[in-house]
Design an enzyme around this catalytic site. Structure first.
Site, short mmCIF file in Angstrom:
data_model
loop_
_atom_site.label_atom_id
_atom_site.label_comp_id
_atom_site.label_asym_id
_atom_site.label_seq_id
_atom_site.Cartn_x
_atom_site.Cartn_y
_atom_site.Cartn_z
N LEU A 45 36.75 -86.60 -11.18
CA LEU A 45 35.58 -87.14 -10.79
C LEU A 45 35.80 -87.94 -9.55
O LEU A 45 35.01 -87.85 -8.63
CB LEU A 45 34.78 -87.67 -11.67
CG LEU A 45 34.47 -86.66 -12.90
CD1 LEU A 45 33.69 -87.62 -13.99
CD2 LEU A 45 33.19 -85.72 -12.38
N GLY A 46 36.56 -88.86 -9.46
CA GLY A 46 36.78 -89.71 -8.30
C GLY A 46 38.08 -90.53 -8.75
O GLY A 46 38.77 -90.38 -9.74
N PHE A 50 41.58 -98.77 -9.08
CA PHE A 50 42.77 -99.10 -10.00
C PHE A 50 42.87 -97.62 -10.83
O PHE A 50 43.76 -97.82 -11.82
CB PHE A 50 42.29 -100.14 -11.06
CG PHE A 50 42.21 -101.39 -10.28
CD1 PHE A 50 43.36 -102.14 -9.87
CD2 PHE A 50 40.96 -102.02 -10.31
CE1 PHE A 50 43.19 -103.29 -9.07
CE2 PHE A 50 40.73 -103.07 -9.60
CZ PHE A 50 42.01 -103.68 -8.87
N LYS A 52 42.34 -93.27 -11.64
CA LYS A 52 41.82 -91.83 -11.66
C LYS A 52 40.26 -91.79 -12.66
O LYS A 52 40.56 -92.50 -13.79
CB LYS A 52 42.52 -90.86 -11.91
CG LYS A 52 43.38 -90.31 -10.77
CD LYS A 52 44.07 -89.18 -11.08
CE LYS A 52 44.88 -88.55 -10.27
NZ LYS A 52 46.22 -89.49 -10.17
N VAL A 53 39.32 -91.30 -12.38
CA VAL A 53 38.25 -90.85 -13.24
C VAL A 53 38.13 -89.40 -13.29
O VAL A 53 38.11 -88.67 -12.55
CB VAL A 53 36.86 -91.42 -12.85
CG1 VAL A 53 35.90 -90.97 -14.15
CG2 VAL A 53 37.07 -93.02 -12.71
N LYS A 68 38.34 -92.78 -17.64
CA LYS A 68 39.08 -93.61 -16.45
C LYS A 68 40.50 -93.80 -17.10
O LYS A 68 40.60 -94.29 -18.16
CB LYS A 68 38.11 -94.92 -16.40
CG LYS A 68 38.93 -95.75 -15.07
CD LYS A 68 37.86 -96.56 -14.66
CE LYS A 68 38.24 -97.55 -13.54
NZ LYS A 68 37.11 -98.31 -12.70
N ASP A 160 31.63 -105.57 -6.39
CA ASP A 160 31.72 -104.33 -5.86
C ASP A 160 30.68 -103.49 -5.84
O ASP A 160 30.80 -102.08 -5.68
CB ASP A 160 33.26 -103.61 -6.52
CG ASP A 160 33.85 -102.69 -5.47
OD1 ASP A 160 33.63 -102.54 -4.50
OD2 ASP A 160 34.74 -101.86 -6.15
P1 AMP Z 1 35.70 -95.94 -10.39
O1 AMP Z 1 36.87 -96.15 -10.32
O2 AMP Z 1 34.82 -96.60 -11.65
O3 AMP Z 1 35.05 -96.80 -9.09
O4 AMP Z 1 35.10 -94.74 -10.09
C1 AMP Z 1 35.62 -93.71 -8.95
C2 AMP Z 1 34.58 -92.58 -8.91
O5 AMP Z 1 34.53 -91.91 -9.95
C3 AMP Z 1 33.27 -93.01 -8.76
O6 AMP Z 1 32.81 -93.20 -7.38
C4 AMP Z 1 32.28 -91.76 -9.12
O7 AMP Z 1 32.33 -90.76 -8.19
C5 AMP Z 1 33.36 -91.34 -10.33
N1 AMP Z 1 33.07 -91.85 -11.58
C6 AMP Z 1 33.35 -93.12 -12.09
N2 AMP Z 1 32.91 -93.17 -13.47
C7 AMP Z 1 32.18 -92.00 -13.66
C8 AMP Z 1 31.06 -91.83 -14.69
N3 AMP Z 1 31.00 -92.31 -15.77
N4 AMP Z 1 30.60 -90.46 -14.66
C9 AMP Z 1 30.63 -89.81 -13.42
N5 AMP Z 1 31.45 -90.13 -12.35
C10 AMP Z 1 32.08 -91.27 -12.49
#
Ligand code: AMP
Length: 331
Positions: A45-46, A50, A52-53, A68, A160
């Site tokens: 997803l992203g 720190f 991957k999600v 995560k 952030d």
């Molecule tokens: P983060 O490490 O929490 O910044 O997440 C990185 C990216 O993953 C975010 O910008 C979203 O695109 C995706 N993402 C994070 N958490 C979620 C979630 N609970 N549901 C859907 N996408 C997510």
């Protein structure tokens, strides 16, 4: 003859001992939610600062979740991991924060099992639309304000806040995510030297100057997000070192296109006050600004406002190319 045999209970054992034994037996079984084998990874997803999600399917409940995955050896400290996990647990109490269903670890990984926000990010929505109209800005602002004020009640500074970290659920309601850089102030409102941290273009002057700060930093970042919703652009250039960015902020005023209504213009200007003491959120409650005066906060908190824009629902189909970048431990 009566064949039923009653289980004899040892007379020496007290009821407390029996209860303890029972409890011990229950705790010895790992709940399915904490077993990595019960999650099937679907796609990435992203990627945050720190880890991957991943989108994953939770076999037991046939439910999609966001997983995560943080490698323990990476920069995130034990304290930061604990803080993020604790804030994710708070999500149960506020509808505008991403919540965690479970957190667990393996030998090399820490995993947060989070609700899956399938409406994408506010960043994607702004890109798709170019910019938002006043009533659209008002809707997203109101939901973000409730989320931020809830965090502040618990002494949390997000640090952030940017549109990439503001997710949307399938109906289009706000879900603030990514607490990886968040810090908790022991005393609500107290200031601390927390260092330069956040995304370029969104950091407050007091953060860039590496001085003590508190929730004031989040109100500035929120001001940048509101400006971006209203114009599709950033108010200040995010280029260069922190010193250069600070110089730009201190010496320039953002440009406001004519179509941005005066009340909205003033709302942004009050949030982007360079002097912390004069900043909206610090010197006055954000909810009381005229731009938000028509908002029924009770209805906001009960999710009764209709999202003005329908997010594009992200497909939950397996993406093989992405799946190839899954850590070996999870394949
Ligand atoms: P983060 O490490 O929490 O910044 O997440 C990185 C990216 O993953 C975010 O910008 C979203 O695109 C995706 N993402 C994070 N958490 C979620 C979630 N609970 N549901 C859907 N996408 C997510």
């Amino acid at each position: 003859m009566d064949k039923k045999r009653k289980r004899s209970r040892s007379p020496e054992k007290t009821s407390t001992e029996r209860r303890d034994k029972k409890r011990y037996r229950v705790e010895a079984i790992t709940p399915p939610a904490l077993d990595i084998n019960n999650y099937q990874l679907v796609k990435k997803l992203g990627e945050g600062s720190f880890g991957k999600v991943m989108l994953a399917s939770y076999a037991i409940k046939k439910q999609h979740v966001a997983l995560k995955i943080i490698e323990k050896e990476k920069e995130m400290s034990h304290k930061e991991i604990k803080t993020e996990a604790a804030i994710l647990r708070l999500g149960r109490l506020c509808p505008f924060l991403i919540r965690a269903y479970a957190t667990f670890q393996t030998e090399s990984l820490v995993l947060y099992v989070m609700e899956y926000a399938r409406g994408g990010t506010l960043h994607q929505l702004i890109k798709q639309k170019g910019y938002f109209r006043s009533h659209e800005v008002r809707f997203y602002s109101a939901e973000i304000v409730v989320g931020l004020q809830f965090l502040q009640e618990y002494g949390v500074v997000h640090r952030d806040l940017e549109p990439e970290n503001i997710l949307l659920n399938k109906e289009g309601h706000v879900k603030i995510a990514d607490f990886g850089l968040a810090c908790v102030h022991e005393f609500k409102g107290s200031k601390a030297y927390n260092g330069i941290s956040g995304a370029s273009g969104y950091m407050a002057p007091e953060v860039l100057a590496n001085t003590a700060y508190n929730a004031s930093a989040d109100w500035w970042s929120f001001g940048v997000v509101v400006y971006e919703m209203a114009t599709g652009k950033l108010p200040f250039s995010p280029d260069g070192t922190s010193k250069k960015q600070l110089e730009t902020i201190m010496n320039r005023e953002p440009y406001y296109p004519e179509r941005v209504r005066p009340e909205l213009c003033d709302f942004i200007k009050q949030l982007l006050k360079k002097d912390v003491k004069q900043r909206l959120g610090v010197c006055a409650n954000v909810q009381d600004h005229p731009f938000l005066s028509s908002v029924n906060w009770r209805n906001v908190k009960k999710l009764r406002l209709e999202p003005p824009l329908k997010p594009r629902i992200v497909s939950a189909k397996l993406n093989l190319a992405m799946a190839l970048s899954i850590p070996p431990e999870l394949t």
